[in-house]
Design a protein around this motif. Structure first.
Motif, mmCIF file in Angstrom:
data_model
loop_
_atom_site.group_PDB
_atom_site.id
_atom_site.type_symbol
_atom_site.label_atom_id
_atom_site.label_comp_id
_atom_site.label_asym_id
_atom_site.label_seq_id
_atom_site.Cartn_x
_atom_site.Cartn_y
_atom_site.Cartn_z
ATOM 1 N N SER A 6 -72.828 -6.258 -16.998
ATOM 2 C CA SER A 6 -71.911 -6.675 -15.927
ATOM 3 C C SER A 6 -72.631 -6.957 -14.616
ATOM 4 O O SER A 6 -72.132 -7.714 -13.780
ATOM 5 N N GLN A 7 -73.831 -6.348 -14.405
ATOM 6 C CA GLN A 7 -74.561 -6.567 -13.160
ATOM 7 C C GLN A 7 -74.999 -8.024 -13.000
ATOM 8 O O GLN A 7 -75.339 -8.462 -11.898
ATOM 9 N N GLU A 11 -76.639 -9.995 -3.580
ATOM 10 C CA GLU A 11 -77.616 -8.909 -3.665
ATOM 11 C C GLU A 11 -76.940 -7.561 -3.418
ATOM 12 O O GLU A 11 -77.193 -6.575 -4.119
ATOM 13 N N LEU A 12 -76.074 -7.542 -2.437
ATOM 14 C CA LEU A 12 -75.378 -6.303 -2.079
ATOM 15 C C LEU A 12 -74.411 -5.873 -3.189
ATOM 16 O O LEU A 12 -74.370 -4.707 -3.587
ATOM 17 N N LYS A 13 -73.647 -6.832 -3.714
ATOM 18 C CA LYS A 13 -72.640 -6.513 -4.727
ATOM 19 C C LYS A 13 -73.260 -6.147 -6.080
ATOM 20 O O LYS A 13 -72.744 -5.279 -6.789
ATOM 21 N N SER A 14 -74.350 -6.811 -6.433
ATOM 22 C CA SER A 14 -74.961 -6.581 -7.749
ATOM 23 C C SER A 14 -75.854 -5.350 -7.774
ATOM 24 O O SER A 14 -76.097 -4.764 -8.833
ATOM 25 N N GLY A 15 -76.387 -4.970 -6.585
ATOM 26 C CA GLY A 15 -77.337 -3.868 -6.531
ATOM 27 C C GLY A 15 -78.715 -4.260 -7.033
ATOM 28 O O GLY A 15 -79.555 -3.396 -7.303
ATOM 29 N N ILE A 16 -78.974 -5.561 -7.171
ATOM 30 C CA ILE A 16 -80.264 -6.065 -7.649
ATOM 31 C C ILE A 16 -80.998 -6.734 -6.496
ATOM 32 O O ILE A 16 -80.433 -7.577 -5.793
ATOM 33 N N MET A 26 -74.622 -12.413 -22.358
ATOM 34 C CA MET A 26 -75.075 -11.071 -21.990
ATOM 35 C C MET A 26 -74.007 -10.350 -21.166
ATOM 36 O O MET A 26 -73.800 -9.141 -21.325
ATOM 37 N N ILE A 27 -73.332 -11.080 -20.281
ATOM 38 C CA ILE A 27 -72.260 -10.489 -19.486
ATOM 39 C C ILE A 27 -71.130 -10.020 -20.407
ATOM 40 O O ILE A 27 -70.594 -8.922 -20.251
ATOM 41 N N GLU A 28 -70.804 -10.857 -21.396
ATOM 42 C CA GLU A 28 -69.768 -10.486 -22.363
ATOM 43 C C GLU A 28 -70.149 -9.218 -23.125
ATOM 44 O O GLU A 28 -69.281 -8.444 -23.537
ATOM 45 N N ASN A 29 -71.444 -9.015 -23.308
ATOM 46 C CA ASN A 29 -71.923 -7.882 -24.092
ATOM 47 C C ASN A 29 -72.317 -6.678 -23.246
ATOM 48 O O ASN A 29 -73.061 -5.808 -23.696
ATOM 49 N N GLY A 30 -71.824 -6.647 -21.999
ATOM 50 C CA GLY A 30 -71.942 -5.417 -21.235
ATOM 51 C C GLY A 30 -72.885 -5.424 -20.048
ATOM 52 O O GLY A 30 -72.940 -4.448 -19.297
ATOM 53 N N HIS A 57 -74.611 -14.846 -12.019
ATOM 54 C CA HIS A 57 -74.139 -16.014 -12.761
ATOM 55 C C HIS A 57 -73.160 -16.841 -11.927
ATOM 56 O O HIS A 57 -73.200 -18.077 -11.926
ATOM 57 N N GLU A 58 -72.298 -16.154 -11.193
ATOM 58 C CA GLU A 58 -71.345 -16.855 -10.319
ATOM 59 C C GLU A 58 -72.078 -17.617 -9.218
ATOM 60 O O GLU A 58 -71.700 -18.742 -8.864
ATOM 61 N N PHE A 59 -73.144 -16.995 -8.669
ATOM 62 C CA PHE A 59 -73.940 -17.665 -7.640
ATOM 63 C C PHE A 59 -74.603 -18.910 -8.215
ATOM 64 O O PHE A 59 -74.624 -19.965 -7.576
#
Length: 344
Positions: free
Chosen positions: A243-244, A295-300, A237-241, A249-251
């Motif tokens: 990005s949020q 949370e801060l970086k993703s805006g979620i 899904m990240i590969e397909n746009g 995923h890194e966490f």
């Protein structure tokens, strides 16, 4: 029409439960009178893939309006885990290591129990599930073990309720055909769902059959899941746009390694046995700091206010508990401080 037992339909937002729900609504629309309620249940664990959660909530709102206009006796409910059973309260508050195949504490507490609380209010009920033969050998054995003589029916584990599986013999092609070629109800958008599956690394099986496998082997679930080695669905899904999802995923990948770091694990378990125990207070603080940064970086929004309060309460409880022992006498004591809630 056989009895007055209420129906409960388990809905995940995936292709199978969507096809099942579509078939039920089509069948109901052909009746002239109704004698029982049907409740559609979605379990929001709090760590579902946020893209899928947004899709499900929007679909629920659309379905409510559509069914209301048609006077169909369908209710839509969101099941949520108890506060102390939520993922981050368990991991950051109590120090649970994230789930593994050996210690898979999440399924019962975060998925099964919240749904059971809604269903078990009724002494007898029929639970509709979008399970199918041929998905896996283990699932086929489970279906066979609990099946009843009457076709499509099986017994639930609690033996109080019966399971009704109308799509038990559907192929993947049947599922996508049901979704694509039935325009009613409009609220279940087969094109949108198909796009989500493709973005998660799946091929549309309306045109290609993959016997015995789920769609492209992708399943939507918790973004924090560390039971699987790699989360191919979110990666794709990240590969397909999307990005949020990158920070989430890194966490997830980070905490899958962090849980096994003995530097941040107690040398004694809560039952007093010597062995790899809970995540230390220092380790839990590290996880919380990392999560708030994500949370801060993703805006979620990833952590609810009530969960953060409960986490701090559990920290204080361990600090005051003489039976809570970390690794050595030289272990550092964590000062519990208040973390500001980042803007979302």
């Amino acid at each position: 029409m056989k009895d007055d037992c209420p129906w409960f339909l388990g809905y995940s937002g995936g292709k199978d439960s969507s096809a099942l729900l579509k078939l039920v609504i089509i069948a109901l629309s052909e009746l002239t009178s109704y004698h029982k309620e049907i409740t559609v249940i979605y379990c929001d664990t709090g760590v579902e893939n946020p893209v899928i959660t947004d899709y499900v909530y929007q679909t629920f709102e659309n379905l409510k309006s559509e069914c209301l206009k048609l006077c169909l006796p369908i209710k839509y409910k969101i099941a949520v885990p108890k506060l102390d059973d939520r993922f981050f309260v368990k991991v950051i508050g109590r120090g649970y290591p994230t789930p593994t195949n050996i210690f898979r504490w999440c399924t019962d507490k975060m998925r099964i129990n919240p749904v059971k609380q809604i269903i078990d209010v009724h002494p007898k009920a029929t639970v509709l599930l979008g399970i199918r033969n041929g998905e896996s050998k283990q699932r086929d054995r489970t279906i066979s073990k609990h099946s009843k003589s009457e076709y499509y029916l099986s017994q639930s584990g609690s033996k109080r309720n019966q399971i009704f599986s109308p799509i038990i013999n559907h192929s993947i092609k049947d599922i996508w055909s049901t979704l694509k070629f039935n325009n009613f109800p409009k609220s279940i958008d087969s094109q949108k769902l198909g796009e989500l599956y493709k973005d998660a690394g799946s091929e549309c099986p309306v045109y290609r059959e993959l016997p015995g496998k789920s769609c492209g082997s992708s399943r939507f679930g918790c973004w924090t899941c560390t039971v699987v080695r790699k989360d191919k669905s979110i990666s794709k899904m990240i590969e397909n746009g999307y990005s949020q999802l990158t920070y989430l995923h890194e966490f997830r990948n980070w905490i899958a390694e962090f849980r096994d770091n003995t530097e941040y694990r107690c040398a004694q378990r809560r039952n007093g046995q010597i062995g790899l125990g809970p995540i230390t207070l220092e380790g839990r603080k590290v996880i919380l700091d990392k999560l708030l940064d994500v949370e801060l970086k993703s805006g979620i929004a990833l952590l609810q206010k009530e969960e953060l309060i409960r986490i701090k309460e559990l920290w204080q409880s361990d600090l005051k508990n003489p039976n809570y022992i970390e690794k050595t006498a030289h272990s550092r004591v964590v000062k519990v401080k208040t973390h500001p809630k980042p803007p979302i």
